[in-house]
Motif scaffolding. Sequence first.
Motif, PDB file in Angstrom:
ATOM      1  N   GLU A 123     -26.632  -8.231   5.570  1.00  0.00           N
ATOM      2  CA  GLU A 123     -25.385  -7.658   6.023  1.00  0.00           C
ATOM      3  C   GLU A 123     -25.436  -5.921   5.715  1.00  0.00           C
ATOM      4  OE1 GLU A 123     -25.670 -10.457   4.643  1.00  0.00           O
ATOM      5  OE2 GLU A 123     -24.548 -12.186   5.487  1.00  0.00           O
ATOM      6  N   PHE A 166     -20.793 -11.799  11.876  1.00  0.00           N
ATOM      7  CA  PHE A 166     -19.910 -13.045  11.980  1.00  0.00           C
ATOM      8  C   PHE A 166     -20.242 -13.814  13.213  1.00  0.00           C
ATOM      9  CE2 PHE A 166     -15.983 -15.197  13.414  1.00  0.00           C
ATOM     10  CZ  PHE A 166     -15.773 -15.782  12.132  1.00  0.00           C
ATOM     11  N   SER A 167     -20.185 -12.858  14.621  1.00  0.00           N
ATOM     12  CA  SER A 167     -20.478 -13.442  15.868  1.00  0.00           C
ATOM     13  C   SER A 167     -21.851 -14.339  15.816  1.00  0.00           C
ATOM     14  CB  SER A 167     -20.638 -12.307  16.783  1.00  0.00           C
ATOM     15  OG  SER A 167     -21.409 -11.656  16.554  1.00  0.00           O
ATOM     16  N   LEU A 172     -16.648 -13.813   5.229  1.00  0.00           N
ATOM     17  CA  LEU A 172     -16.300 -12.867   5.824  1.00  0.00           C
ATOM     18  C   LEU A 172     -15.487 -11.879   4.739  1.00  0.00           C
ATOM     19  CD1 LEU A 172     -16.175 -10.411   8.073  1.00  0.00           C
ATOM     20  CD2 LEU A 172     -14.186 -11.851   9.045  1.00  0.00           C
ATOM     21  N   GLY A 182     -15.205 -10.825  16.070  1.00  0.00           N
ATOM     22  CA  GLY A 182     -16.305 -11.617  15.888  1.00  0.00           C
ATOM     23  C   GLY A 182     -16.229 -13.144  16.714  1.00  0.00           C
ATOM     24  N   THR A 186     -11.934  -7.911  12.006  1.00  0.00           N
ATOM     25  CA  THR A 186     -13.100  -8.356  12.250  1.00  0.00           C
ATOM     26  C   THR A 186     -12.965  -9.674  12.875  1.00  0.00           C
ATOM     27  OG1 THR A 186     -13.985  -6.988  10.505  1.00  0.00           O
ATOM     28  CG2 THR A 186     -15.199  -8.677  11.482  1.00  0.00           C
ATOM     29  N   GLY A 196     -18.595  -7.657  12.341  1.00  0.00           N
ATOM     30  CA  GLY A 196     -18.305  -8.552  13.423  1.00  0.00           C
ATOM     31  C   GLY A 196     -19.551  -9.212  14.163  1.00  0.00           C
ATOM     32  N   VAL A 197     -20.819  -8.342  14.152  1.00  0.00           N
ATOM     33  CA  VAL A 197     -21.764  -8.773  15.030  1.00  0.00           C
ATOM     34  C   VAL A 197     -22.515  -9.694  14.220  1.00  0.00           C
ATOM     35  CG1 VAL A 197     -21.980  -6.718  16.279  1.00  0.00           C
ATOM     36  CG2 VAL A 197     -22.997  -6.789  14.113  1.00  0.00           C
ATOM     37  N   GLY A 225     -18.789 -13.948  19.370  1.00  0.00           N
ATOM     38  CA  GLY A 225     -19.560 -15.178  19.107  1.00  0.00           C
ATOM     39  C   GLY A 225     -19.446 -16.231  20.089  1.00  0.00           C
TER      40      GLY A 225
END
Length: 237
Positions: free
Chosen positions: A70, A114-115, A171, A36, A32, A111-112, A40
Amino acid sequence: MDLLRLLSFGPDGWGDDLLAGASLTIRLALATLPFGLALGLLVAFARRSHLKLVRGLGHAYATIFRGLPELLTIFIVYFGGQILLKNIVDLVAPGSQVEINGFIAGMVALGVVFSAYASEVFLGAFGNMSRGQYEAAYALGLRRQTTFRLVIFPQLIRLALPGLANLWLALLKDTSLVSVIAIDDLLRMTGIAVRVTKEPFFFFGVACLIYLLMSMVSSIGIAAVERWSNRGVGRPA
């Protein structure tokens, strides 16, 4: 001794199952992270764009995925992606069974999220760099891409590293949420062990220690990366 025997490896213990779950947790977090980070950085570029539409889309993306829980994002990606993929496949082969890979769905969902947070960290890092560095690089004849690669990006990573380090630790813990879509991560394997052995305090305690160990190792690695990124900073020429 009976409790410790439950952590043995083999058919009579749960050690190998917990180890496999911890391994999957680490692999999911590592998979991830680059996804991410790249996403990001793209979102941060969008939010700095001179085009109003692109800037608005970047802000909307960050606002949505920072605002959604999340767990809800995981459900949307897993079940929504499955429906979307089935509709696409039905155009070619109607009636076909489609099932999205849980690991990939978990990686995309985490990932989205986190980004979205990483874009804020990158924006802060961009804000701490003076405009004069761009102008000096252009005066030396460096192209825009070369300027970013050789001048801006190394400083960007150094400035963003503390914030990104905190996001990595978050994460690592958030990977436990993917257990709801039947991924055999550490938390899910712990839950199975609890249901079979009826020893919740023991196994959840062991899971806590494993997560703490992963966080401690991560902290040591992060400190080493920070020392590497700060090499030469503040030294006289």
